[in-house]
Design a protein around this motif. Structure first.
Motif, PDB file in Angstrom:
ATOM      1  N   PHE A 113      31.834 -55.203   4.877  1.00 45.41           N
ATOM      2  CA  PHE A 113      31.393 -54.327   5.956  1.00 45.41           C
ATOM      3  C   PHE A 113      32.124 -54.633   7.259  1.00 45.41           C
ATOM      4  O   PHE A 113      32.428 -53.717   8.030  1.00 45.41           O
ATOM      5  CB  PHE A 113      29.882 -54.425   6.141  1.00 45.41           C
ATOM      6  CG  PHE A 113      29.277 -53.180   6.698  1.00 45.41           C
ATOM      7  CD1 PHE A 113      29.291 -51.999   5.975  1.00 45.41           C
ATOM      8  CD2 PHE A 113      28.703 -53.165   7.964  1.00 45.41           C
ATOM      9  CE1 PHE A 113      28.753 -50.830   6.491  1.00 45.41           C
ATOM     10  CE2 PHE A 113      28.162 -51.997   8.490  1.00 45.41           C
ATOM     11  CZ  PHE A 113      28.189 -50.832   7.747  1.00 45.41           C
ATOM     12  N   ARG A 114      32.432 -55.906   7.520  1.00 45.90           N
ATOM     13  CA  ARG A 114      33.235 -56.241   8.709  1.00 45.90           C
ATOM     14  C   ARG A 114      34.598 -55.578   8.622  1.00 45.90           C
ATOM     15  O   ARG A 114      35.112 -55.054   9.619  1.00 45.90           O
ATOM     16  CB  ARG A 114      33.398 -57.761   8.830  1.00 45.90           C
ATOM     17  CG  ARG A 114      32.240 -58.462   9.492  1.00 45.90           C
ATOM     18  CD  ARG A 114      32.609 -59.871   9.928  1.00 45.90           C
ATOM     19  NE  ARG A 114      33.015 -60.686   8.804  1.00 45.90           N
ATOM     20  CZ  ARG A 114      32.190 -61.449   8.101  1.00 45.90           C
ATOM     21  NH1 ARG A 114      30.906 -61.490   8.413  1.00 45.90           N
ATOM     22  NH2 ARG A 114      32.632 -62.168   7.101  1.00 45.90           N
ATOM     23  N   PHE A 115      35.199 -55.606   7.427  1.00 41.32           N
ATOM     24  CA  PHE A 115      36.505 -54.975   7.241  1.00 41.32           C
ATOM     25  C   PHE A 115      36.418 -53.478   7.501  1.00 41.32           C
ATOM     26  O   PHE A 115      37.285 -52.896   8.163  1.00 41.32           O
ATOM     27  CB  PHE A 115      37.010 -55.237   5.821  1.00 41.32           C
ATOM     28  CG  PHE A 115      38.269 -54.477   5.479  1.00 41.32           C
ATOM     29  CD1 PHE A 115      39.505 -54.959   5.859  1.00 41.32           C
ATOM     30  CD2 PHE A 115      38.204 -53.272   4.786  1.00 41.32           C
ATOM     31  CE1 PHE A 115      40.665 -54.244   5.559  1.00 41.32           C
ATOM     32  CE2 PHE A 115      39.356 -52.562   4.477  1.00 41.32           C
ATOM     33  CZ  PHE A 115      40.590 -53.051   4.862  1.00 41.32           C
ATOM     34  N   VAL A 116      35.387 -52.844   6.961  1.00 40.19           N
ATOM     35  CA  VAL A 116      35.208 -51.400   7.136  1.00 40.19           C
ATOM     36  C   VAL A 116      35.098 -51.055   8.622  1.00 40.19           C
ATOM     37  O   VAL A 116      35.725 -50.102   9.100  1.00 40.19           O
ATOM     38  CB  VAL A 116      33.955 -50.926   6.374  1.00 40.19           C
ATOM     39  CG1 VAL A 116      33.550 -49.528   6.804  1.00 40.19           C
ATOM     40  CG2 VAL A 116      34.205 -50.959   4.871  1.00 40.19           C
ATOM     41  N   ILE A 117      34.314 -51.816   9.359  1.00 40.72           N
ATOM     42  CA  ILE A 117      34.153 -51.566  10.795  1.00 40.72           C
ATOM     43  C   ILE A 117      35.487 -51.746  11.523  1.00 40.72           C
ATOM     44  O   ILE A 117      35.854 -50.941  12.388  1.00 40.72           O
ATOM     45  CB  ILE A 117      33.081 -52.486  11.395  1.00 40.72           C
ATOM     46  CG1 ILE A 117      31.698 -52.134  10.818  1.00 40.72           C
ATOM     47  CG2 ILE A 117      33.053 -52.366  12.916  1.00 40.72           C
ATOM     48  CD1 ILE A 117      30.607 -53.106  11.192  1.00 40.72           C
ATOM     49  N   ALA A 125      40.620 -41.715   9.416  1.00 38.87           N
ATOM     50  CA  ALA A 125      39.999 -41.434   8.119  1.00 38.87           C
ATOM     51  C   ALA A 125      38.936 -42.477   7.796  1.00 38.87           C
ATOM     52  O   ALA A 125      37.860 -42.150   7.282  1.00 38.87           O
ATOM     53  CB  ALA A 125      41.067 -41.407   7.024  1.00 38.87           C
ATOM     54  N   ALA A 126      39.227 -43.733   8.101  1.00 34.17           N
ATOM     55  CA  ALA A 126      38.237 -44.800   7.887  1.00 34.17           C
ATOM     56  C   ALA A 126      37.028 -44.579   8.781  1.00 34.17           C
ATOM     57  O   ALA A 126      35.885 -44.778   8.366  1.00 34.17           O
ATOM     58  CB  ALA A 126      38.864 -46.165   8.159  1.00 34.17           C
ATOM     59  N   ALA A 127      37.283 -44.169  10.017  1.00 35.60           N
ATOM     60  CA  ALA A 127      36.186 -43.911  10.952  1.00 35.60           C
ATOM     61  C   ALA A 127      35.298 -42.779  10.439  1.00 35.60           C
ATOM     62  O   ALA A 127      34.070 -42.842  10.556  1.00 35.60           O
ATOM     63  CB  ALA A 127      36.747 -43.561  12.330  1.00 35.60           C
ATOM     64  N   ALA A 128      35.917 -41.746   9.855  1.00 30.30           N
ATOM     65  CA  ALA A 128      35.146 -40.622   9.326  1.00 30.30           C
ATOM     66  C   ALA A 128      34.281 -41.063   8.147  1.00 30.30           C
ATOM     67  O   ALA A 128      33.124 -40.643   8.007  1.00 30.30           O
ATOM     68  CB  ALA A 128      36.090 -39.496   8.901  1.00 30.30           C
ATOM     69  N   SER A 129      34.832 -41.917   7.287  1.00 29.18           N
ATOM     70  CA  SER A 129      34.064 -42.424   6.145  1.00 29.18           C
ATOM     71  C   SER A 129      32.889 -43.269   6.607  1.00 29.18           C
ATOM     72  O   SER A 129      31.771 -43.153   6.079  1.00 29.18           O
ATOM     73  CB  SER A 129      34.970 -43.261   5.223  1.00 29.18           C
ATOM     74  OG  SER A 129      35.955 -42.454   4.620  1.00 29.18           O
ATOM     75  N   LEU A 130      33.117 -44.121   7.605  1.00 23.75           N
ATOM     76  CA  LEU A 130      32.033 -44.952   8.129  1.00 23.75           C
ATOM     77  C   LEU A 130      30.979 -44.097   8.814  1.00 23.75           C
ATOM     78  O   LEU A 130      29.778 -44.359   8.679  1.00 23.75           O
ATOM     79  CB  LEU A 130      32.589 -45.984   9.109  1.00 23.75           C
ATOM     80  CG  LEU A 130      31.558 -46.912   9.762  1.00 23.75           C
ATOM     81  CD1 LEU A 130      30.781 -47.701   8.716  1.00 23.75           C
ATOM     82  CD2 LEU A 130      32.236 -47.859  10.754  1.00 23.75           C
TER      83      LEU A 130
END
Length: 203
Positions: A113-117, A125-130
């Motif tokens: 989850f730290r990596f995702v943030i 794209a990562a921001a949209a998924s989160l």
């Protein structure tokens, strides 16, 4: 159900209807196994595709980026007792905090989850998924406070979504600053303080 929840469900149905359940399960199992074996540093769509014996286009059709896949892997590991109905808001918040921090501390989920943030700060794209994942979790966590309203514990005019944001804000801040709380006494104090200012008059 809220308009946001309806929108999420609609988008999931439009994508999910094309999924082959066996292939989807193989991909998720491969992704989960890779995370356990090599961690974030060795995790890639290419490695998942090879292990699952699935084509990269198939993975990208169902998960638009690595972050989206990681979030599904993360959610598969999440214990069911995180969202318990204990009969009180304070008890529910305590159960939530205890479950999430144990999940983050006892498995590799906190690292994921730290990596995702972090990815969401640099990649749209990562921001949209989160954002999509967080919107779903906001609805789920909001039910803690909605139940409190229905039981008469909380004021009827509170914003349950904002309450969920406050709860998420606390756990995210602790995760990102390396202060995952495991002491039950401290978690009970946190739960009590979060809820105390939301109590209905005379509760």
């Amino acid at each position: 159900m809220s308009e946001l929840a309806d929108d999420i469900d609609d988008r999931r149905r439009s994508i999910g209807a094309r999924r082959n359940p066996e292939t989807e399960e193989a991909i998720l199992e491969a992704a989960e196994a890779l995370m356990a074996e090599v961690g974030i540093s060795g995790f890639s769509i290419e490695a998942v595709a090879k292990r699952a014996r699935a084509g990269k286009p198939t993975i990208y059709k169902w998960w638009p980026n690595k972050t989206a896949l990681l979030l599904d892997v993360y959610h598969r590991r999440k214990p069911a007792n995180v969202h318990m109905d204990t009969g009180s808001v304070e008890g529910d918040v305590f159960a939530f905090l205890t479950g999430v921090f144990a999940h983050w501390g006892d498995t590799g989920a906190g690292q994921v989850f730290r990596f995702v943030i972090a990815e969401a700060q640099r990649d749209a794209a990562a921001a949209a998924s989160l954002l999509e994942y967080s919107a779903e979790r906001r609805i789920q966590s909001g039910e803690i406070f909605q139940r409190g309203i229905e039981r008469g514990e909380l004021s009827a005019d509170i914003d349950v979504g904002l309450c969920a944001d406050m709860l998420a804000g606390f756990i995210w801040q602790r995760l990102l600053t390396g202060r995952i709380e495991r002491d039950p006494g401290q978690l009970r104090r946190v739960a009590r303080q979060m809820v105390r200012g939301l109590e209905a008059s005379g509760a």
